[in-house]
Design a protein around this motif. Structure first.
Motif, PDB file in Angstrom:
ATOM      1  N   HIS A  91       0.853  -1.193   0.000  1.00  0.00           N
ATOM      2  CA  HIS A  91       0.000   0.000   0.000  1.00  0.00           C
ATOM      3  C   HIS A  91       0.889   1.243   0.000  1.00  0.00           C
ATOM      4  O   HIS A  91       1.783   1.381   0.840  1.00  0.00           O
ATOM      5  CB  HIS A  91      -0.914   0.011   1.221  1.00  0.00           C
ATOM      6  N   LEU A  92       0.620   2.147  -0.931  1.00  0.00           N
ATOM      7  CA  LEU A  92       1.341   3.408  -1.031  1.00  0.00           C
ATOM      8  C   LEU A  92       0.348   4.562  -0.999  1.00  0.00           C
ATOM      9  O   LEU A  92      -0.867   4.370  -1.156  1.00  0.00           O
ATOM     10  CB  LEU A  92       2.173   3.454  -2.321  1.00  0.00           C
ATOM     11  N   SER A  93       0.859   5.728  -0.792  1.00  0.00           N
ATOM     12  CA  SER A  93      -0.003   6.917  -0.722  1.00  0.00           C
ATOM     13  C   SER A  93       0.153   7.764  -1.977  1.00  0.00           C
ATOM     14  O   SER A  93       0.311   8.984  -1.892  1.00  0.00           O
ATOM     15  CB  SER A  93       0.354   7.735   0.528  1.00  0.00           C
ATOM     16  N   CYS A  94       0.137   7.132  -3.120  1.00  0.00           N
ATOM     17  CA  CYS A  94       0.280   7.864  -4.379  1.00  0.00           C
ATOM     18  C   CYS A  94      -0.406   7.077  -5.488  1.00  0.00           C
ATOM     19  O   CYS A  94      -0.678   5.882  -5.357  1.00  0.00           O
ATOM     20  CB  CYS A  94       1.760   8.093  -4.718  1.00  0.00           C
ATOM     21  N   ASP A  95      -0.672   7.765  -6.602  1.00  0.00           N
ATOM     22  CA  ASP A  95      -1.284   7.140  -7.779  1.00  0.00           C
ATOM     23  C   ASP A  95      -0.163   6.685  -8.710  1.00  0.00           C
ATOM     24  O   ASP A  95       0.585   7.499  -9.258  1.00  0.00           O
ATOM     25  CB  ASP A  95      -2.197   8.147  -8.461  1.00  0.00           C
ATOM     26  N   ILE A  96      -0.012   5.376  -8.905  1.00  0.00           N
ATOM     27  CA  ILE A  96       1.111   4.810  -9.637  1.00  0.00           C
ATOM     28  C   ILE A  96       0.807   4.831 -11.142  1.00  0.00           C
ATOM     29  O   ILE A  96      -0.255   4.381 -11.578  1.00  0.00           O
ATOM     30  CB  ILE A  96       1.384   3.369  -9.171  1.00  0.00           C
ATOM     31  N   ILE A  97       1.783   5.345 -11.921  1.00  0.00           N
ATOM     32  CA  ILE A  97       1.624   5.359 -13.383  1.00  0.00           C
ATOM     33  C   ILE A  97       2.663   4.482 -14.074  1.00  0.00           C
ATOM     34  O   ILE A  97       2.592   4.291 -15.290  1.00  0.00           O
ATOM     35  CB  ILE A  97       1.708   6.796 -13.935  1.00  0.00           C
ATOM     36  N   SER A  98       3.657   3.962 -13.309  1.00  0.00           N
ATOM     37  CA  SER A  98       4.649   3.059 -13.901  1.00  0.00           C
ATOM     38  C   SER A  98       5.117   2.085 -12.840  1.00  0.00           C
ATOM     39  O   SER A  98       5.358   2.487 -11.689  1.00  0.00           O
ATOM     40  CB  SER A  98       5.829   3.852 -14.467  1.00  0.00           C
ATOM     41  N   LEU A  99       5.260   0.804 -13.223  1.00  0.00           N
ATOM     42  CA  LEU A  99       5.656  -0.241 -12.290  1.00  0.00           C
ATOM     43  C   LEU A  99       6.679  -1.139 -12.982  1.00  0.00           C
ATOM     44  O   LEU A  99       6.414  -1.679 -14.062  1.00  0.00           O
ATOM     45  CB  LEU A  99       4.432  -1.057 -11.857  1.00  0.00           C
ATOM     46  N   GLU A 142       5.339  12.335 -10.992  1.00  0.00           N
ATOM     47  CA  GLU A 142       6.634  12.016 -11.577  1.00  0.00           C
ATOM     48  C   GLU A 142       7.723  11.918 -10.510  1.00  0.00           C
ATOM     49  O   GLU A 142       8.849  12.391 -10.694  1.00  0.00           O
ATOM     50  CB  GLU A 142       7.011  13.037 -12.657  1.00  0.00           C
ATOM     51  N   LYS A 143       7.379  11.284  -9.401  1.00  0.00           N
ATOM     52  CA  LYS A 143       8.335  10.966  -8.349  1.00  0.00           C
ATOM     53  C   LYS A 143       8.673   9.486  -8.448  1.00  0.00           C
ATOM     54  O   LYS A 143       7.784   8.626  -8.386  1.00  0.00           O
ATOM     55  CB  LYS A 143       7.758  11.256  -6.966  1.00  0.00           C
ATOM     56  N   LEU A 144       9.960   9.179  -8.609  1.00  0.00           N
ATOM     57  CA  LEU A 144      10.408   7.791  -8.685  1.00  0.00           C
ATOM     58  C   LEU A 144      10.688   7.283  -7.275  1.00  0.00           C
ATOM     59  O   LEU A 144      11.392   7.934  -6.494  1.00  0.00           O
ATOM     60  CB  LEU A 144      11.668   7.694  -9.559  1.00  0.00           C
ATOM     61  N   SER A 167      10.186  -5.942   2.892  1.00  0.00           N
ATOM     62  CA  SER A 167       9.902  -5.078   4.047  1.00  0.00           C
ATOM     63  C   SER A 167       8.910  -3.973   3.728  1.00  0.00           C
ATOM     64  O   SER A 167       8.483  -3.254   4.630  1.00  0.00           O
ATOM     65  CB  SER A 167      11.203  -4.453   4.553  1.00  0.00           C
ATOM     66  N   GLN A 168       8.554  -3.795   2.437  1.00  0.00           N
ATOM     67  CA  GLN A 168       7.658  -2.730   1.975  1.00  0.00           C
ATOM     68  C   GLN A 168       8.169  -1.351   2.397  1.00  0.00           C
ATOM     69  O   GLN A 168       7.396  -0.443   2.692  1.00  0.00           O
ATOM     70  CB  GLN A 168       6.232  -2.965   2.510  1.00  0.00           C
ATOM     71  N   GLU A 169       9.465  -1.189   2.405  1.00  0.00           N
ATOM     72  CA  GLU A 169      10.093   0.064   2.796  1.00  0.00           C
ATOM     73  C   GLU A 169      10.524   0.830   1.548  1.00  0.00           C
ATOM     74  O   GLU A 169      11.092   0.261   0.621  1.00  0.00           O
ATOM     75  CB  GLU A 169      11.303  -0.209   3.685  1.00  0.00           C
ATOM     76  N   ILE A 170      10.245   2.136   1.549  1.00  0.00           N
ATOM     77  CA  ILE A 170      10.675   3.003   0.452  1.00  0.00           C
ATOM     78  C   ILE A 170      12.140   3.375   0.712  1.00  0.00           C
ATOM     79  O   ILE A 170      12.458   4.083   1.667  1.00  0.00           O
ATOM     80  CB  ILE A 170       9.799   4.257   0.353  1.00  0.00           C
ATOM     81  N   LEU A 171      13.038   2.884  -0.150  1.00  0.00           N
ATOM     82  CA  LEU A 171      14.461   3.063   0.078  1.00  0.00           C
ATOM     83  C   LEU A 171      14.956   4.414  -0.418  1.00  0.00           C
ATOM     84  O   LEU A 171      15.865   4.998   0.168  1.00  0.00           O
ATOM     85  CB  LEU A 171      15.246   1.943  -0.629  1.00  0.00           C
ATOM     86  N   GLU A 172      14.400   4.918  -1.485  1.00  0.00           N
ATOM     87  CA  GLU A 172      14.879   6.183  -2.044  1.00  0.00           C
ATOM     88  C   GLU A 172      13.790   6.787  -2.916  1.00  0.00           C
ATOM     89  O   GLU A 172      12.964   6.070  -3.491  1.00  0.00           O
ATOM     90  CB  GLU A 172      16.157   5.956  -2.865  1.00  0.00           C
ATOM     91  N   THR A 173      13.800   8.124  -3.008  1.00  0.00           N
ATOM     92  CA  THR A 173      12.838   8.844  -3.832  1.00  0.00           C
ATOM     93  C   THR A 173      13.579   9.856  -4.699  1.00  0.00           C
ATOM     94  O   THR A 173      14.424  10.605  -4.193  1.00  0.00           O
ATOM     95  CB  THR A 173      11.797   9.570  -2.959  1.00  0.00           C
ATOM     96  N   LEU A 174      13.281   9.871  -6.009  1.00  0.00           N
ATOM     97  CA  LEU A 174      13.904  10.805  -6.949  1.00  0.00           C
ATOM     98  C   LEU A 174      12.818  11.566  -7.698  1.00  0.00           C
ATOM     99  O   LEU A 174      11.719  11.052  -7.935  1.00  0.00           O
ATOM    100  CB  LEU A 174      14.789  10.055  -7.955  1.00  0.00           C
ATOM    101  N   ASP A 175      13.165  12.780  -8.105  1.00  0.00           N
ATOM    102  CA  ASP A 175      12.239  13.610  -8.874  1.00  0.00           C
ATOM    103  C   ASP A 175      12.593  13.487 -10.357  1.00  0.00           C
ATOM    104  O   ASP A 175      13.731  13.763 -10.766  1.00  0.00           O
ATOM    105  CB  ASP A 175      12.343  15.060  -8.412  1.00  0.00           C
ATOM    106  N   LEU A 176      11.627  13.054 -11.191  1.00  0.00           N
ATOM    107  CA  LEU A 176      11.846  12.876 -12.626  1.00  0.00           C
ATOM    108  C   LEU A 176      11.353  14.065 -13.440  1.00  0.00           C
ATOM    109  O   LEU A 176      11.132  13.940 -14.655  1.00  0.00           O
ATOM    110  CB  LEU A 176      11.148  11.599 -13.118  1.00  0.00           C
ATOM    111  N   GLU A 177      11.195  15.195 -12.785  1.00  0.00           N
ATOM    112  CA  GLU A 177      10.646  16.349 -13.505  1.00  0.00           C
ATOM    113  C   GLU A 177      11.558  16.775 -14.654  1.00  0.00           C
ATOM    114  O   GLU A 177      11.081  17.147 -15.742  1.00  0.00           O
ATOM    115  CB  GLU A 177      10.449  17.505 -12.525  1.00  0.00           C
ATOM    116  N   GLN A 178      12.874  16.699 -14.435  1.00  0.00           N
ATOM    117  CA  GLN A 178      13.798  17.114 -15.492  1.00  0.00           C
ATOM    118  C   GLN A 178      13.833  16.135 -16.658  1.00  0.00           C
ATOM    119  O   GLN A 178      14.289  16.477 -17.760  1.00  0.00           O
ATOM    120  CB  GLN A 178      15.197  17.280 -14.908  1.00  0.00           C
TER     121      GLN A 178
END
Length: 1110
Positions: free
Chosen positions: A231-239, A254-256, A263-274
């Motif tokens: 379960h995530l708190s965002c609308d997924i457009i790519s998997l 557009e957040k990666l 563990s269902q842990e989010i390890l890292e988040t990147l911005d794909l805006e560029q």
């Protein structure tokens, strides 16, 4: 490139970013439209291209030759959304904008051809995503590959079908309710589960990722098992899968996000805006063929980016409008080096430790067995440690307070010690580098304590051990030093130096450990401790706190030795257990100590004598642990006690014989004691000439009897000695054994310490079961004989006769011995007690009336009036409701304070009879003018001020005098009036302010703008603007839900209220179990519509309905 794709062209670039091939031409782009889908087979020899106008081409990637052009694989007028190769190079699948899925079979029979077969028709539900199971090279022989599995995602469900050996549907999984604009996603990955590798399908629509494990059974069927959701708190457009444990997701912003699946842990988040991600919206809307697609598919196309994301071999490629970006996970070395470049040494060491322990997530580049991996990571950690140490020494302030420098090294060195305790390198090269700085050296040595105490560090090199002793000794940290010594390997200690240091600083636990473990000497520690506590006990001095601690340690040490346990922790080696036990026993029974001189007079068995004097009970408990020697040691104890009997206290003597009685009572007892010895102890404890320690001697003897020692005594002689020594508790014990309960009453009366407990004893005996009627009668007779009323000696016969008469009547009535006899009820007894209180204890009369509720008011009033107790009579009259009668009684005895209190309590009743109250009060206060103010203050809370002033002026006492006489009264009343007026005005102001604040917030709430949660109707699930030129009305509720006017009207979610049309939210009321009609009225506070909006172009809103109640 997006521009080239829009022209129907695609290019091939090698790893050096050099142009290799350019496939197709501008002519092809003009004929077929833009490239809408691409797929490369597993050996990278063929490329399939799908176009916006529906054509499909196949290219040879080796020479750039066009092999096939397919124009009839699917119905015309629809764009190609997906085209995918399967593991079979002759088989592919495609998906068009009509929602249909087709199988493409390639043949070479003289000429290249393609056969098409429809797998799923868009008329049954539009498919917008397909994903065949592509097997990695390592799993080509997996049995699941024979089925050519294909996953398809429609707008409402997921399907898994097998293309071989025949077409078959293996699983259908419907979505949970989600946003209609959410894009379905599919991704396959081979995942090891319980050492067996099987494919797992990850799919999502919205914010929840589902996992399905697909495995082949022995029967040949495909079994699909649902796994844990993510379960995530965002609308997924790519998997996408990047490896078997890690997922890479892109949300609608557009957040990666890199997610660890276990563990269902989010390890890292990147911005794909560029990146400027390319979306497939125009192909899903099929703009190249006239836009002949459904609104639902066009809505999904707004967020579709299927062809812009591709994953292979741990890499993910994202297509931007101007460039392509490759994302990959760093290997474990790169992740550590990245942190080291930022000088995040603590995080780098923590990450390396997680690699070493196997707890890290998304690990890339670590191969081999566990031992090999730990070795590789350990070498890297050593390298980091040296860099970290140099950094810590370099950053240390050269000048300043010692505390600041210590704080600096505490922040750094604890990490080094924690992560590198396992490595000998820490205590060689690293310590040598730290020892160059005195502060760093001290912090490092202090950091070792927690690991030594936890037994994680048992051996230290000689230089470190030497520095450790010196540092703790110079810093005064002797307790910490002792805790470290008893956990260290004795071979790393300088025994002679450590032993001397421990003895000089009173570290007795460490001293015992050194002697025991280092020299196998279990006797010398006892000799040293006996030498400390023996002399003061022989001299009769009180032991100091330090000497008491040493004595307790000695007892614990002896018990550990006799039980085979090492002191202060651990166990004695098995081959030494018997030897140590014998050595300790022989030491205790020595006739004389080793250091006694011939001139010195020393008692025999000095060690037993010392332990008996120090703590008899605990010493005997220690002996009880070892049954083999208890008989011999007890004989020595008795001989010592017999020789030095008068040097021991009664508690010590009694403790020994209590212990003996406990041993004799055991079933397996083998002891035999002469009965004369118990008689001697009895004479010692019951000596009538010794008044000292009377309670102590009695308590010791009582404990001895309770443990079974009574069988060792002559009971008649014991009773005689107890009576002579005034041991009344002993007498009670013996009388109770003989059921002589009447004599126990005499024991309570004679005992000055327990005389007050006699009534509790009588009550328990008469009320508790288990006692015979004869016993209770005997006790009653004894009680009646002993009753005396010492305060009223001249009237005690009267009281006794009344009580005796009452008890007799009650007994006769209850036992029924005389039928028809009238016995006293509860009310009669309380009234009898009230009569006696009036005569003999009038000070307790009012308290009794206030606490008891079992008397009758009329009889109680007659009794109090009979004995002229006016205060009690007034209380009873007030309780009855006759306030005026109570007032009159108090008026007769001139009790002003009681009258005022009475008027204040009865204010409600008096208010109705004001004139009579005035008469009573003012007649009384006319005599006592100085008390008028007190009366008026009490009246002011009951009667209005004008009425009080008028009454004062009319009274003859004040009517003839001057105004100055009542000036004080009037001014006091005016002050009270001003205070109450100010209080009333302040309260009114506060209430008005609160009311204004509430109304302002309510007005702000009902006039705020509405923000719908979604842009579609919650009944038909269609966008609120279903047609570009529609002029239909929509209704928005305060809860955020939006509906078409026609949808609500068709579902009858409208009702009449106050001749107006009212609406109710369909979704909210449905979830509460309500269906339309007036029943919704009670719940309209949250769901009543605030605005009715029209969507006619231009897009301006007009408010048609406003409800201020929401």
């Amino acid at each position: 490139n997006d521009d080239l794709a829009g022209k129907g062209m695609n290019i091939q670039i090698n790893t050096n970013q050099a142009l290799r091939l350019c496939l197709s031409t501008k002519t092809t782009g003009a004929e077929f439209g833009a490239v809408s889908a691409l797929s490369i087979n597993h050996d990278c020899s063929r490329l399939l291209c799908g176009f916006a106008k529906g054509q499909i081409t196949m290219w040879d990637l080796a020479n750039g030759k066009l092999l096939r052009t397919i124009t009839d694989a699917h119905p015309p007028g629809t764009a190609i959304l997906h085209v995918k190769f399967t593991d079979d190079p002759t088989l592919a699948v495609c998906n068009d904008s009509g929602g249909s899925v087709f199988e493409l079979t390639f043949r070479i029979m003289g000429m290249r051809s393609c056969d098409s077969r429809c797998l799923f028709s868009g008329s049954k539900g539009e498919v917008c995503c397909i994903e065949p199971l592509r097997t990695p090279p390592d799993f080509r022989d997996h049995p699941i590959t024979h089925y050519s599995l294909l996953a398809m995602a429609s707008l409402t469900k997921i399907l898994v079908i097998g293309l071989k050996p025949s077409l078959k549907v293996w699983m259908t999984f419907p979505y949970s309710k989600s946003d209609p604009s959410s894009v379905p996603q599919l991704a396959w990955q081979f995942v090891p589960v319980q050492k067996i590798v099987n494919p797992v399908l990850a799919f999502c629509k919205g914010d929840t990722v589902h996992f399905l494990l697909v495995k082949k059974e022995e029967t040949g069927t495909i079994h699909v098992i649902k796994q844990r959701q993510l379960h995530l708190s965002c609308d997924i457009i790519s998997l996408s899968w990047i490896n078997s444990r890690t997922l890479v997701l892109v949300d609608s912003h557009e957040k990666l996000q890199v997610v660890d699946r276990p563990s269902q842990e989010i390890l890292e988040t990147l911005d794909l805006e560029q990146v400027q991600l390319v979306y497939n919206s125009r192909h899903f809307k099929s703009l190249a063929t006239g836009g002949n697609v459904s609104q639902a598919l066009a809505l999904i196309g707004e967020k579709a980016c299927y062809q812009s994301v591709s994953s292979y071999a741990g890499q993910i490629v994202y297509l931007g409008t101007k460039s392509a970006h490759i994302m990959t996970l760093r290997n474990w070395r790169e992740r550590i080096d990245c942190l080291l470049k930022q000088e995040n040494f603590v995080e780098a060491l923590s990450l390396a430790w997680s690699f070493h322990e196997g707890t890290a997530k998304a690990v890339v580049g670590l191969f081999g067995d566990l031992v090999k991996r730990k070795g590789v990571v350990g070498d890297k950690m050593v390298e980091i440690l040296f860099q970290f140490t140099e950094h810590a020494l370099k950053k240390c302030p050269e000048q300043g307070k010692i505390q600041v420098m210590e704080q600096h090294f505490h922040c750094y060195l604890w990490v080094c010690v924690r992560l590198c305790v396992f490595s000998d390198l820490l205590f060689n090269q690293l310590y040598a580098r730290l020892a160059e700085n005195a502060v760093a050296k001290g912090v490092f040595l202090e950091s070792l304590e927690s690991y030594i105490v936890a037994d994680r560090l048992g051996h230290l090199t000689t230089p470190i051990m030497k520095d450790l002793l010196a540092h703790y000794h110079s810093s005064g940290m002797m307790d910490s030093l002792e805790r470290c010594i008893v956990h260290l390997d004795v071979t790393s200690l300088d025994i002679q130096r450590v032993g001397l240091l421990c003895w000089d600083n009173q570290l007795y636990d460490a001293m015992i450990y050194v002697f025991n473990s280092g020299m196998n000497d279990y006797i010398t520690p006892m000799e040293k401790l006996f030498a400390m506590i023996g002399p003061p006990l022989r001299e009769g001095r009180t032991l100091t706190d330090e000497e008491v601690v040493m004595g307790n340690k000695l007892l614990v040490y002896i018990s550990c030795c006799l039980a085979g346990r090492a002191y202060p922790l651990g166990d004695i080696p098995e081959d030494l257990v018997v030897q140590v036990k014998n050595q300790v026993f022989e030491f205790l029974i020595h006739l004389h100590s080793a250091d006694s001189s011939s001139e010195e007079e020393e008692e025999v068995f000095p060690f037993i004598h010392t332990l008996l004097h120090f703590d008899t009970r605990e010493f005997l408990n220690v002996l009880a642990m070892v049954t083999g020697i208890i008989k011999n040691v007890l004989s020595l104890c008795f001989s010592t006690l017999k020789t030095h009997r008068y040097n021991f206290t009664p508690s010590q003597v009694g403790g020994l014989f209590t212990f003996l009685a406990r041993q004799l009572a055991k079933p397996d007892n083998t002891l035999f004691v002469n009965r004369k010895l118990f008689d001697q102890v009895l004479e010692f404890l019951c000596c009538p000439d010794d008044d000292s320690r009377h309670s102590e001697r009695q308590q010791v003897l009582l404990e001895l009897l309770q443990l079974g020692g009574v069988v060792q005594f002559n009971e008649e002689r014991l009773l005689a000695l107890a009576e002579k020594a005034k041991f009344y508790q002993i007498c009670e014990f013996l009388y109770e054994k003989k059921n002589l309960y009447d004599k126990i009453i005499d024991c309570y009366l004679w005992d000055p310490l327990r005389k007050g407990e006699i009534f509790s004893y009588i009550h328990n005996l008469l009320s508790m079961p288990g006692y015979s009627t004869e016993d209770k009668k005997t006790v009653k007779d004894k009680v009646l004989q002993r009753i005396q009323v010492s305060t009223y000696k001249n009237r005690h016969k009267y009281v006794v006769s009344r009580l005796t008469h009452s008890i007799g009547l009650d007994k006769q009535g209850r036992e029924g011995t005389h039928p028809g006899t009238v016995f006293l009820h509860k009310e009669d007894l309380h009234e009898l007690l009230l009569d006696l209180l009036c005569q003999f204890a009038s000070q307790r009369l009012l308290s009794f009336l206030q606490t008891s509720q079992h008397y009758r008011l009329e009889q109680a009033i007659q009794i109090t009036m009979k004995y002229h107790h006016s205060e009690a009579t007034a209380y009873l009259l007030e309780k009855k409701g006759e306030v005026q009668g109570a007032f009159a009684v108090l008026l007769e005895v001139n009790s002003l304070n009681d009258i005022i209190a009475l008027c204040h309590r009865s204010s409600q009743n008096l208010y109705l009879q004001q004139s009579e109250v005035y008469d009573f009060i003012f007649v009384y206060v006319s005599v006592l003018k100085e008390l008028t103010m007190e009366v008026l203050n009490c009246m002011s809370s009951i009667i209005s001020l004008p009425a009080i002033i008028q009454r004062i002026l009319q009274d003859p006492v004040y009517g003839k005098g001057k105004l100055a006489e009542i000036q004080g009264l009037i001014l006091g009343m005016l002050d009270t009036f001003n205070y109450e007026q100010t209080l009333l005005e302040t309260t009114t102001t506060l209430l008005n302010h609160d009311l204004h604040w509430s109304l302002a917030h309510l007005r702000a709430a009902v006039t705020r703008g509405l923000h719908p949660r979604q842009d579609y109707c919650h009944i038909c699930l269609q966008p609120y603007r279903r047609r570009q030129n529609s002029d239909e009305e929509i209704i928005v509720f305060s809860c955020g839900h939006l509906y078409h006017f026609q949808c609500l009207q068709q579902n009858e979610w409208c009702f009449s209220l106050d001749l107006q049309q009212q609406w109710s939210c369909y979704k909210c009321t449905s979830s509460q179990g309500v269906r339309g009609g007036p029943s919704i009225e009670a719940k309209r506070d949250r769901t009543t519509s605030l605005a009715q909006v029209s969507t006619a172009p231009p897009p301006l809103t007009r408010f048609g309905l406003f409800n201020a109640r929401s």
